[in-house]
Write a protein that holds these residues in place. Structure first.
Motif, short mmCIF file in Angstrom:
data_model
loop_
_atom_site.label_atom_id
_atom_site.label_comp_id
_atom_site.label_asym_id
_atom_site.label_seq_id
_atom_site.Cartn_x
_atom_site.Cartn_y
_atom_site.Cartn_z
N GLY A 1 -2.44 -2.67 -1.21
CA GLY A 1 -1.03 -2.34 -1.37
C GLY A 1 -0.36 -2.10 -0.03
N LEU A 2 -1.03 -1.34 0.86
CA LEU A 2 -0.48 -1.09 2.19
C LEU A 2 -0.39 -2.39 2.99
CD1 LEU A 2 -2.33 2.19 3.28
CD2 LEU A 2 0.12 1.90 2.89
N LEU A 3 -1.40 -3.22 2.86
CA LEU A 3 -1.44 -4.48 3.60
C LEU A 3 -0.27 -5.37 3.21
CD1 LEU A 3 -3.06 -6.20 5.59
CD2 LEU A 3 -4.43 -7.01 3.67
N GLU A 4 0.04 -5.43 1.93
CA GLU A 4 1.18 -6.23 1.47
C GLU A 4 2.48 -5.73 2.09
OE1 GLU A 4 1.34 -6.33 -2.76
OE2 GLU A 4 -0.25 -7.82 -2.95
N ARG A 5 2.66 -4.41 2.14
CA ARG A 5 3.91 -3.87 2.68
C ARG A 5 3.99 -4.07 4.20
NH1 ARG A 5 2.44 -0.56 -1.27
NH2 ARG A 5 1.61 1.16 -0.05
N LEU A 6 2.87 -3.99 4.87
CA LEU A 6 2.87 -4.27 6.31
C LEU A 6 3.26 -5.72 6.57
CD1 LEU A 6 -0.37 -2.37 7.38
CD2 LEU A 6 1.97 -1.80 8.07
N LYS A 7 2.74 -6.64 5.77
CA LYS A 7 3.09 -8.05 5.96
C LYS A 7 4.55 -8.31 5.61
CE LYS A 7 0.16 -11.44 5.09
NZ LYS A 7 1.39 -12.08 4.84
N GLN A 8 5.06 -7.64 4.58
CA GLN A 8 6.48 -7.80 4.23
C GLN A 8 7.38 -7.38 5.38
OE1 GLN A 8 7.01 -5.51 0.63
NE2 GLN A 8 7.02 -7.33 -0.64
N SER A 9 6.95 -6.37 6.13
CA SER A 9 7.73 -5.89 7.27
C SER A 9 7.43 -6.66 8.54
CB SER A 9 7.45 -4.39 7.49
OG SER A 9 7.85 -3.63 6.36
N GLU A 10 6.65 -7.73 8.43
CA GLU A 10 6.34 -8.63 9.53
C GLU A 10 5.54 -7.96 10.65
OE1 GLU A 10 10.27 -10.17 10.52
OE2 GLU A 10 9.87 -11.93 9.27
N PHE A 11 4.67 -7.04 10.26
CA PHE A 11 3.70 -6.51 11.21
C PHE A 11 2.48 -7.43 11.22
CE2 PHE A 11 5.98 -2.58 10.07
CZ PHE A 11 6.31 -2.14 11.34
#
Length: 476
Positions: A270-280
């Motif tokens: 879940g954290l990984l998905e949000r990090l990718k959404q924010s282009e990290f």
């Protein structure tokens, strides 16, 4: 070093009435000596800029014509980022008597109040053009072209992420420039609306303001400035009272710990998905191959093929590419040695480019073992942007644990998990009595917050695939 590049507007930011002071040039030289890069982003046409500012070689890239032209000073190459306006439009402007009127490779420039005539021609010809204002100037460009899009094109060529860029400007057309960077700064002589939306306003005007920001970058990398990362933190989940529990997206490090099959993998996906959404950019080290089936993330390595360090850094060269490094193809004894060789190179890349923004270590007790025989002998002080995942907190290298700013306790007996973490980092435990455990909750303890562990309903993986993969990883 988090901020690896400074993007500057020219007129009334870097320059005062077209002249860049020697002190400002000296400041730019000092910034370059630190290993950072410079990007010039201006509404001026390139030929005009060359005539009044011969020091373009200081800049890695020059974005001219308000985002429509990209120039590479080291090679002299020029690239158009948009199509020139049609001749019928230029002819119509002449017939209307628009004056002053100038043409660049793409841009058409005039001044107010002539913009009313320009807009009328655009409407009559039904063209997909826009008028962008810069104080008294009126610039015509294709729709969607601005200083922000030009900066992003430059950063793409430079293999830099916008998360690692500071931008500084003064006028209406700099809103897009500041929005395209992680930290947006207005010089003190900027228009009010730009100062209001900026993360920071310099104390001095134009070039002196730039000098001030350069000195702050060299002093402490603008640490403490409330940039976009701090305004838009990384959501962990929701507390019982509906409060969102989040962490800074750049200055935090977490350990996720709990018994086997307790939900650690689902939490991290879940954290990984949000990090990718924010282009990290994320680099996940996966000793057991538990995450290799995640979609939209490149995986190197498999049970049949060990990963290659050269290939890892070829992929990480692109700031838009996140990576899972699967160590399953290595013998158990070789995985620690491989990671010990990889980690210093990841830290070196971070020092140069600020990336990968997050490093996630699964089975952290194997990769960073506490016992004396560990292969990893150095962890940089104040390690940030790291997530450790482990079943055995007490078995993780002490220096790594002491860099953690919080813990997510997953599964049964969360108070025992929190106690193990507090003992490992030498902090008094915040709770002694049993904590209630619910299947859909974790306990989050952030060391810089005034409260102890909070029951948090974690933000689950968004996609069905993510939820399935989390369940798969927990079971395997």
């Amino acid at each position: 070093m988090h901020y690896c590049a400074l993007a500057c507007d020219f007129d009334q930011t870097l320059a005062n009435r077209g002249v860049v002071a020697k002190g400002t040039l000296d400041a730019l030289e000092r910034l370059l000596a630190s290993g950072r890069k410079l990007v010039l982003v201006t509404g001026r046409q390139l030929d005009d800029l060359r005539q009044i500012f011969p020091q373009l070689s200081l800049f890695e890239r020059v974005v001219a014509e308000n985002g429509a032209v990209l120039f590479r000073p080291s090679t002299g190459e020029t690239k158009l980022l948009a199509e020139p306006p049609p001749q019928v439009f230029l002819d119509a402007l002449h017939r209307r008597g628009v004056s002053p009127l100038s043409f660049g490779s793409v841009i058409v420039a005039s001044e107010q109040p002539e913009d009313a005539k320009v807009l009328a021609v655009i409407r009559e010809l039904r063209l997909e053009l826009q008028v962008i204002y810069n104080k008294g100037a009126a610039m015509v460009l294709p729709s969607g072209v601005n200083k922000g899009t030009g900066l992003l094109a430059a950063l793409s060529e430079m293999c830099l992420s916008h998360h690692n860029v500071v931008a500084i400007g003064d006028a209406e057309n700099d809103h897009a420039l500041l929005s395209a960077s992680e930290c947006g700064i207005a010089v003190s002589n900027a228009i009010q609306t730009l100062r209001e939306r900026a993360d920071l306003t310099s104390g001095a005007a134009d070039g002196k303001g730039v000098e001030e920001i350069v000195d702050r970058l060299l002093l402490d990398d603008l640490r403490g400035v409330r940039n976009r990362l701090r305004r838009e933190p990384l959501l962990l989940g929701t507390a019982a009272d509906g409060t969102n529990i989040a962490i800074d997206s750049c200055d935090a490090s977490l350990i996720i710990t709990g018994p086997s099959s307790s939900g650690k993998s689902t939490t991290i996906i879940g954290l990984l998905e949000r990090l990718k959404q924010s282009e990290f950019q994320v680099c996940l080290i996966d000793p057991e191959g538990n995450y290799s089936h995640l979609e939209d993330i490149v995986t190197l390595g498999s049970s049949e093929r060990a990963p290659n360090i050269k290939e890892i850094f070829q992929i990480l060269q692109n700031p838009k590419s996140s990576l899972i490094v699967n160590l399953l193809g290595l013998r158990h004894a070789d995985r620690l040695l491989f990671f010990a060789a990889l980690l210093p190179k990841l830290q070196e890349l971070r020092a140069k480019s600020g990336r990968p923004h997050w490093i996630i270590l699964d089975e952290a007790h194997h990769l960073l073992p506490r016992e004396r025989r560990q292969a990893v002998t150095f962890i940089s002080q104040g390690l940030t942007g790291v997530i450790l995942i482990t079943v055995h907190v007490e078995a993780v290298l002490e220096a790594a644990l002491k860099s953690m700013t919080g813990v997510i306790a997953v599964g049964a007996s969360p108070e025992e998990t929190v106690r193990q973490f507090s003992n490992a980092v030498g902090v008094p435990p915040p709770v002694y009595s049993p904590l209630p455990h619910r299947a859909d909750e974790v306990f989050v303890w952030l060391l810089d917050r005034p409260y102890g562990p909070l029951a948090v309903r974690v933000q689950p993986p968004i996609s069905e695939i993510g939820r399935h993969r989390g369940k798969y990883a927990e079971e395997n």
